[in-house]
Design an enzyme around this catalytic site. Structure first.
Site, PDB file in Angstrom:
ATOM      1  N   ASP A 176       0.568  13.858  -7.194  1.00  0.00           N
ATOM      2  CA  ASP A 176       0.479  12.839  -6.276  1.00  0.00           C
ATOM      3  C   ASP A 176       2.061  12.098  -6.310  1.00  0.00           C
ATOM      4  OD1 ASP A 176      -0.937   9.996  -5.583  1.00  0.00           O
ATOM      5  OD2 ASP A 176       0.816   9.374  -6.528  1.00  0.00           O
ATOM      6  N   ILE A 177       2.471  11.805  -5.109  1.00  0.00           N
ATOM      7  CA  ILE A 177       4.143  11.541  -5.092  1.00  0.00           C
ATOM      8  C   ILE A 177       4.180  10.234  -5.872  1.00  0.00           C
ATOM      9  CG2 ILE A 177       5.899  10.618  -3.315  1.00  0.00           C
ATOM     10  CD1 ILE A 177       4.595  12.118  -1.293  1.00  0.00           C
ATOM     11  N   ASN A 184       7.654   3.278   1.478  1.00  0.00           N
ATOM     12  CA  ASN A 184       6.960   2.531   2.731  1.00  0.00           C
ATOM     13  C   ASN A 184       7.346   1.212   2.821  1.00  0.00           C
ATOM     14  OD1 ASN A 184       5.338   4.548   3.852  1.00  0.00           O
ATOM     15  ND2 ASN A 184       3.920   4.294   2.316  1.00  0.00           N
ATOM     16  N   ASP A 193       6.307   8.615   6.450  1.00  0.00           N
ATOM     17  CA  ASP A 193       5.680   9.734   7.300  1.00  0.00           C
ATOM     18  C   ASP A 193       6.852  10.652   7.215  1.00  0.00           C
ATOM     19  OD1 ASP A 193       3.549   8.432   7.574  1.00  0.00           O
ATOM     20  OD2 ASP A 193       3.915   8.058   9.799  1.00  0.00           O
ATOM     21  N   GLU A 219      -0.845  10.063  -0.203  1.00  0.00           N
ATOM     22  CA  GLU A 219       0.159  10.868  -0.943  1.00  0.00           C
ATOM     23  C   GLU A 219      -0.299  12.067  -1.880  1.00  0.00           C
ATOM     24  OE1 GLU A 219       0.170   6.675  -2.913  1.00  0.00           O
ATOM     25  OE2 GLU A 219      -0.130   7.590  -1.054  1.00  0.00           O
TER      26      GLU A 219
END
Length: 298
Positions: A176-177, A184, A193, A219
């Site tokens: 997971d980022i 964002n 994106d 993500e």
């Protein structure tokens, strides 16, 4: 008593294509009708594994059966007869619809191979590039072009069957980022994106032929890796973490770097697909709690 050649001559006069594979899905026999239907001569096919034969079976939804839910592999595993409708690639490059019947071959109680009997399902032919494009849309994430969750779930089921039948071990990685919502919120969703696309590009260039990494959702990424030793998990996970850490995006003249928290685990004899993915997910959250941008292994 009739000779083996007598029965072989009969089989070669049939209008249905017939071929036989051994336990490793290596094609051992290919009759004349199989040659007529597919355009492939026996000498081009016999001795090759199904997945490397060029036939590239896909189902009616575009799912590549050689890697995702092969009915022939399933029959080798459980000994059950199967019927299906698939599209096979002709030697000249177009797709033809066929109807297949698959039967196990046994010596006593041991499954030694399988026979597939197939016939043209209709006179229709389909342009292969169109079929491939539709299959790609169905099985890949639109933004990143990585395999999507549906593809990953099918691949996991396939690798699970391989593990139980052939003992081929694999590991599941869940990543997971870190702090992706901040990207964002600070730079906008277009930049977010672009981060996902760039990470996907970095990952795609590092994947081995028998492995698969895709976008699980948002993500989150999930990887399925072939392994032969437990100590490979550390190397696989750290390589993934390093690739993400060294991927950058430029936005508003600012270079953005992201990190990823990773959990990785190997399949065990008591595992289900659900337990394996959940364990990798739990390990990823342990990496988050321990400070992010790190790997947790079990």
């Amino acid at each position: 008593m009739k000779s083996a050649q007598f029965y072989l001559d009969i089989i070669n006069q049939l209008q249905d294509g017939i071929y036989f594979v051994d336990q490793d899905r290596k094609i051992q026999f290919w009759n004349h009708a199989a040659e007529r239907i597919t355009g492939y001569k026996a000498e081009e096919i016999v001795g090759k594994c199904c997945q490397r034969s060029g036939l590239n079976h896909i189902d009616t939804e575009g799912k590549p059966l050689c890697t995702l839910g092969c009915p022939l592999f399933a029959t080798l595993s459980d000994g059950k007869q199967r019927q299906d409708q698939v599209l096979v690639r002709h030697r000249d490059g177009y797709r033809i619809p066929i109807r297949v019947n698959i039967f196990p071959v046994r010596q006593g109680d041991v499954i030694t191979g399988a026979v597939e009997v197939f016939t043209r399902d209709s006179p229709t032919v389909f342009e292969d590039d169109v079929i491939e494009r539709l299959a790609n849309i169905a099985m890949h994430d639109e933004l990143t072009s990585l395999p999507n969750r549906r593809y990953l779930e099918s691949f996991l089921a396939y690798r699970f069957e391989e593990y139980h039948r052939f003992g081929r071990h694999f590991a599941v990685l869940f990543a997971d980022i870190d702090d992706f919502s901040n990207v964002n919120n600070t730079y906008g969703h277009d930049t977010g994106d672009m981060v996902l696309k760039n990470i996907a590009s970095s990952i795609s260039l590092s994947i081995r032929r028998n492995d698969l990494v895709g976008r699980w959702g948002g993500e989150e990424f999930l990887g399925v890796y072939s392994i032969s030793r437990p100590d490979e998990l550390q190397t696989i996970a750290e390589r993934f973490r390093f690739l993400v850490e060294n991927t950058e995006v430029v936005s508003q003249e600012e270079t953005i770097h992201t990190t990823v928290s990773v959990g990785i685990t190997a399949i065990g004899p008591e595992d289900t697909i659900q337990s394996l993915v959940e364990r990798a997910d739990h390990l990823m959250y342990e990496s988050k709690r321990a400070g992010k941008n790190r790997v947790t292994i079990q």
